[in-house]
Design a protein around this motif. Sequence first.
Motif, mmCIF file in Angstrom:
data_model
loop_
_atom_site.group_PDB
_atom_site.id
_atom_site.type_symbol
_atom_site.label_atom_id
_atom_site.label_comp_id
_atom_site.label_asym_id
_atom_site.label_seq_id
_atom_site.Cartn_x
_atom_site.Cartn_y
_atom_site.Cartn_z
ATOM 1 N N ALA A 71 -69.382 11.139 52.435
ATOM 2 C CA ALA A 71 -68.853 10.444 53.607
ATOM 3 C C ALA A 71 -67.420 9.979 53.360
ATOM 4 N N LYS A 72 -67.156 9.493 52.172
ATOM 5 C CA LYS A 72 -65.798 9.035 51.824
ATOM 6 C C LYS A 72 -64.830 10.210 51.838
ATOM 7 N N ARG A 73 -65.269 11.346 51.303
ATOM 8 C CA ARG A 73 -64.435 12.548 51.303
ATOM 9 C C ARG A 73 -64.116 12.993 52.733
ATOM 10 N N MET A 74 -65.131 12.955 53.595
ATOM 11 C CA MET A 74 -64.934 13.335 54.991
ATOM 12 C C MET A 74 -63.977 12.355 55.672
ATOM 13 N N ALA A 75 -64.173 11.070 55.437
ATOM 14 C CA ALA A 75 -63.297 10.055 56.031
ATOM 15 C C ALA A 75 -61.855 10.244 55.546
#
Length: 157
Positions: A71-75
Amino acid sequence: MRGEIVNEIEQQAFIFGNIFVLANRLQVLGDAFDKNITIKQWLFLACVAQFKSAPTVSEVAEHIGYSRQNAKRMADALEQREFVRIVKDNTDARALRIHLTPKFNDYFESRRQKEVAFIQNLFHGFDLKLTSGLYQGLIQLTENMITMEKENAEVKE
């Protein structure tokens, strides 16, 4: 299996397997829909937009079923594209909140009608009864999966 009379467990097995096939095919269709954003990025942004206030990375990860790291990578990728801003929480410095930007609003407003047409084409031939049945079935499937995830977590502890 098509056209044959199948029992309930065979139907359930077919549904189970087909979910994976459909997910792959939806990803291909969704990625072809808009070359500027992937379907997974769209899903992430749609999830963020469902929250009343800016959610944390962890909240979005839990809602979608991603790891916090994914999720952090996507954000981060979406922040580089200026669709979101990632900001440290005011009360918990470890928490990162995801804020949608004006670019997000403008971009998705510009494609709203195209999205509606995509959904209408995807569900062509569905009547209210079929749509409602699938909707209710997916809600029940989701609830069952959440229960199973909790049970698996308890076994690991």
